[in-house]
Motif scaffolding. Structure first.
Motif, mmCIF file in Angstrom:
data_model
loop_
_atom_site.group_PDB
_atom_site.id
_atom_site.type_symbol
_atom_site.label_atom_id
_atom_site.label_comp_id
_atom_site.label_asym_id
_atom_site.label_seq_id
_atom_site.Cartn_x
_atom_site.Cartn_y
_atom_site.Cartn_z
ATOM 1 N N ALA A 151 28.809 35.886 31.099
ATOM 2 C CA ALA A 151 29.462 34.902 31.961
ATOM 3 C C ALA A 151 30.969 34.878 31.714
ATOM 4 O O ALA A 151 31.770 34.827 32.653
ATOM 5 N N MET A 152 31.355 34.937 30.441
ATOM 6 C CA MET A 152 32.774 34.972 30.104
ATOM 7 C C MET A 152 33.408 36.278 30.580
ATOM 8 O O MET A 152 34.545 36.291 31.093
ATOM 9 N N ALA A 153 32.685 37.377 30.434
ATOM 10 C CA ALA A 153 33.193 38.668 30.893
ATOM 11 C C ALA A 153 33.440 38.650 32.394
ATOM 12 O O ALA A 153 34.435 39.200 32.887
ATOM 13 N N LEU A 154 32.543 37.999 33.130
ATOM 14 C CA LEU A 154 32.708 37.902 34.576
ATOM 15 C C LEU A 154 33.944 37.089 34.940
ATOM 16 O O LEU A 154 34.661 37.414 35.899
ATOM 17 N N GLU A 155 34.240 36.051 34.170
ATOM 18 C CA GLU A 155 35.433 35.246 34.424
ATOM 19 C C GLU A 155 36.703 36.073 34.230
ATOM 20 O O GLU A 155 37.663 35.943 35.002
ATOM 21 N N TRP A 156 36.720 36.916 33.197
ATOM 22 C CA TRP A 156 37.890 37.766 32.969
ATOM 23 C C TRP A 156 38.057 38.755 34.122
ATOM 24 O O TRP A 156 39.192 39.013 34.562
ATOM 25 N N ALA A 157 36.952 39.296 34.613
ATOM 26 C CA ALA A 157 37.029 40.215 35.746
ATOM 27 C C ALA A 157 37.575 39.508 36.983
ATOM 28 O O ALA A 157 38.397 40.063 37.726
ATOM 29 N N GLU A 158 37.144 38.272 37.203
ATOM 30 C CA GLU A 158 37.590 37.515 38.377
ATOM 31 C C GLU A 158 39.078 37.199 38.303
ATOM 32 O O GLU A 158 39.756 37.117 39.335
ATOM 33 N N LEU A 159 39.615 37.017 37.093
ATOM 34 C CA LEU A 159 41.049 36.757 36.941
ATOM 35 C C LEU A 159 41.863 37.946 37.440
ATOM 36 O O LEU A 159 42.893 37.779 38.099
ATOM 37 N N ILE A 160 41.397 39.144 37.115
ATOM 38 C CA ILE A 160 42.107 40.341 37.574
ATOM 39 C C ILE A 160 41.971 40.491 39.081
ATOM 40 O O ILE A 160 42.943 40.754 39.793
ATOM 41 N N LEU A 161 40.739 40.303 39.600
ATOM 42 C CA LEU A 161 40.479 40.516 41.021
ATOM 43 C C LEU A 161 41.148 39.469 41.902
ATOM 44 O O LEU A 161 41.374 39.716 43.088
ATOM 45 N N PRO A 165 42.579 42.348 44.297
ATOM 46 C CA PRO A 165 41.210 42.273 44.839
ATOM 47 C C PRO A 165 40.523 43.610 45.050
ATOM 48 O O PRO A 165 39.292 43.643 45.185
ATOM 49 N N SER A 166 41.264 44.716 45.070
ATOM 50 C CA SER A 166 40.659 46.024 45.297
ATOM 51 C C SER A 166 40.751 46.922 44.066
ATOM 52 O O SER A 166 40.720 48.150 44.180
ATOM 53 N N HIS A 167 40.870 46.323 42.899
ATOM 54 C CA HIS A 167 41.011 47.106 41.674
ATOM 55 C C HIS A 167 39.687 47.812 41.360
ATOM 56 O O HIS A 167 38.712 47.162 40.959
ATOM 57 N N PRO A 168 39.600 49.154 41.538
ATOM 58 C CA PRO A 168 38.320 49.859 41.418
ATOM 59 C C PRO A 168 37.633 49.688 40.063
ATOM 60 O O PRO A 168 36.426 49.397 40.002
ATOM 61 N N GLU A 169 38.360 49.878 38.969
ATOM 62 C CA GLU A 169 37.760 49.791 37.643
ATOM 63 C C GLU A 169 37.169 48.407 37.383
ATOM 64 O O GLU A 169 36.076 48.285 36.820
ATOM 65 N N THR A 170 37.895 47.380 37.805
ATOM 66 C CA THR A 170 37.414 46.018 37.579
ATOM 67 C C THR A 170 36.235 45.694 38.485
ATOM 68 O O THR A 170 35.303 44.987 38.076
ATOM 69 N N LEU A 171 36.245 46.197 39.706
ATOM 70 C CA LEU A 171 35.104 45.984 40.608
ATOM 71 C C LEU A 171 33.849 46.652 40.050
ATOM 72 O O LEU A 171 32.743 46.084 40.124
ATOM 73 N N ARG A 172 33.985 47.852 39.500
ATOM 74 C CA ARG A 172 32.828 48.520 38.902
ATOM 75 C C ARG A 172 32.294 47.711 37.725
ATOM 76 O O ARG A 172 31.085 47.566 37.541
#
Length: 214
Positions: A151-161, A165-172
């Motif tokens: 859940a915390m990892a997902l929050e960090w990913a959402e901060l970048i996106l 919003p189209s950051h490929p590495e973070t979307l993967r």
């Protein structure tokens, strides 16, 4: 009183008067004497006033110290007055909006290269989202995954996106995190989205496997 005594008395009086003249009254009222902020010192020339009467133009000011992120919209008035914002620790006397769980870490020098690489691919940047360090956020996202805190990892990913919003590495990474959280349908949706931006053999195989399971 002879002439010599009068001369010494007059000289002492003049010296005391000269010493007082070098200090303004605030020196005797406040210790230490207050300093004038350089931004408030009058500049030479006439201030420019590019906005007409009734203008609704606003300037957005963002401040991120790595702990608290603040955003203020300041109206740009035709009066031409200066606006000075000073940042200091909160005294608790002012009601504040509740903060989010995570604060976007401010960009570092390394993020300049990552940002340029992202933009060079023609991918969109959301200017309304706060600036964020891709490098720091990805490191913390990986640490959260290693600790099993998806859940915390997902929050960090959402901060970048939010910013990219189209950051490929973070979307993967987001698709994989959603899969670990049991959100299979949402993970498929994210994988399909990132494949349209930039195809990856590993993601393609994972996506095919998930779609066959349906």
């Amino acid at each position: 009183m002879n002439q010599a005594v009068l001369s010494r008395h007059l000289l002492l009086t003049l010296l005391l008067a000269g010493g007082c003249a070098t200090r303004n009254y605030t020196h005797y009222l406040i210790e230490p004497a207050p300093e004038t902020n350089p931004a408030l010192i009058e500049e030479e020339g006439t201030q420019l006033r590019p906005f007409g009467f009734g203008s609704t133009t606003a300037m957005t000011v963002r401040w991120n110290d790595g702990d608290v992120i603040t955003e203020v919209q300041i109206p740009m008035l035709a009066s031409g007055q200066r606006i000075l914002i000073e940042h200091s620790a909160s005294t608790g006397a002012i009601d504040t909006i509740p903060t989010t769980r995570l604060v976007p870490p401010p960009p570092t020098v390394a993020d300049g290269t990552l940002d340029a690489a992202y933009r060079s691919r023609g991918l969109r940047v959301n200017p309304d989202a706060p600036e964020v360090s891709i490098a720091t956020s990805r490191t913390r996202m990986q640490e959260a995954i290693a600790a099993g805190n998806y859940a915390m990892a997902l929050e960090w990913a959402e901060l970048i996106l939010a910013r990219y919003p189209s950051h490929p590495e973070t979307l993967r990474a987001k698709g994989s995190i959603l899969l670990m959280l049991g959100e299979r349908e949402k993970a498929i949706e994210i994988y399909e989205q990132v494949e349209e931006i930039e195809s990856d053999p590993g993601v393609r195989r994972q996506l095919d496997a998930l779609q066959r399971q349906e």
